[in-house]
Scaffold this motif. Sequence first.
Motif, mmCIF file in Angstrom:
data_model
loop_
_atom_site.group_PDB
_atom_site.id
_atom_site.type_symbol
_atom_site.label_atom_id
_atom_site.label_comp_id
_atom_site.label_asym_id
_atom_site.label_seq_id
_atom_site.Cartn_x
_atom_site.Cartn_y
_atom_site.Cartn_z
ATOM 1 N N ASN A 31 1.081 -1.320 0.128
ATOM 2 C CA ASN A 31 -0.044 -0.121 -0.013
ATOM 3 C C ASN A 31 0.767 1.330 -0.044
ATOM 4 O O ASN A 31 0.304 2.553 -0.278
ATOM 5 C CB ASN A 31 -0.925 -0.095 1.224
ATOM 6 C CG ASN A 31 -1.916 -0.902 1.157
ATOM 7 O OD1 ASN A 31 -2.540 -1.417 -0.022
ATOM 8 N ND2 ASN A 31 -2.694 -1.639 2.138
ATOM 9 N N CYS A 47 -4.695 4.292 -2.327
ATOM 10 C CA CYS A 47 -3.970 3.441 -2.988
ATOM 11 C C CYS A 47 -2.802 3.730 -3.507
ATOM 12 O O CYS A 47 -1.931 2.807 -4.247
ATOM 13 C CB CYS A 47 -4.963 2.697 -4.112
ATOM 14 S SG CYS A 47 -5.162 3.923 -5.488
ATOM 15 N N ILE A 53 -5.907 -1.888 -3.488
ATOM 16 C CA ILE A 53 -5.694 -1.688 -2.022
ATOM 17 C C ILE A 53 -5.418 -3.063 -1.257
ATOM 18 O O ILE A 53 -6.646 -3.988 -1.405
ATOM 19 C CB ILE A 53 -6.813 -1.063 -1.128
ATOM 20 C CG1 ILE A 53 -6.967 0.512 -1.655
ATOM 21 C CG2 ILE A 53 -6.096 -1.077 0.561
ATOM 22 C CD1 ILE A 53 -7.933 1.352 -1.153
ATOM 23 N N CYS A 67 -9.648 -0.057 -5.559
ATOM 24 C CA CYS A 67 -9.798 1.385 -4.804
ATOM 25 C C CYS A 67 -10.878 1.952 -5.545
ATOM 26 O O CYS A 67 -11.320 1.697 -6.691
ATOM 27 C CB CYS A 67 -8.663 2.071 -5.111
ATOM 28 S SG CYS A 67 -8.546 3.590 -4.270
#
Length: 266
Positions: A31, A47, A53, A67
């Motif tokens: 991440n 993200c 993510i 995301c």
Amino acid sequence: MERLVFPRSTPVPAGTDIFLEMAKMRVESYNKTAGAEDGTGIACPECSNRELIAFLNDNGDFQVRPCKCQGHRKTIRRLQAQGLYKRAQKQTLDAYMTDTPTRAALKQMTERFIADTEPHWLAFCGQPGTGKTHLATAAFAQLSYQRGLAGRYLVWPSDARRLKTALVEGDERQLMEYKTAELLYIDDALKTKRGVDPSDADVRLLFELLDYRYTHSLVTIISCERRLEDLRALDEAIYRRIHEMAGPYVSSIDYDIAKIYIPIQQ
């Protein structure tokens, strides 16, 4: 197979599930790793522009999910490919003039529609030149941004011609892309030369699009130069679907020169 290890400088407390800690480190690393610039101008802190993510599921397994920005990125790319992105950037709610009661009411209706989380439709019907395309475009862009919806923008005169040709050739794939889009904006639906009725093929195409989206409760925005009453006379089924799904978010404007919308030139 990826091999994950703890850095030597990282102490591992007694009783720690080392595999779970390694999985957490993998999520954190994923991440924090920034994705490449994709030309949309979006800088997503969630993200890091990877569009995905990472997270651990209930079993502690590493997984990724889309995301929220992914759908909006798709919308922007499609607008860019159609040459419509610059227009969408200019036609915002803030840029819409509300110097008459009609325009103020149309903007308020649009704002209520955007704030409503139910899968309603938004329909602007009637007189050309009242700023219908401006408000519809603003709602389309704002919904894509706020809800992460991947939107498609169908410009009726050109795109309907292309879709009808594809159907004649037995290719339904293109039509399905519009039918199933998370968010669809149909601009200038059934537009023809002044005084000319739309063809049966055009009416069938619009009905097929709207009927699918009606059945599956998909968010739809429509602008049309025909009044709602004119659509009813043309095709009762199209009228009923718009009337039912748009509900409080439909306008039907009679011709009045005072309602003509002339945007300020930037």
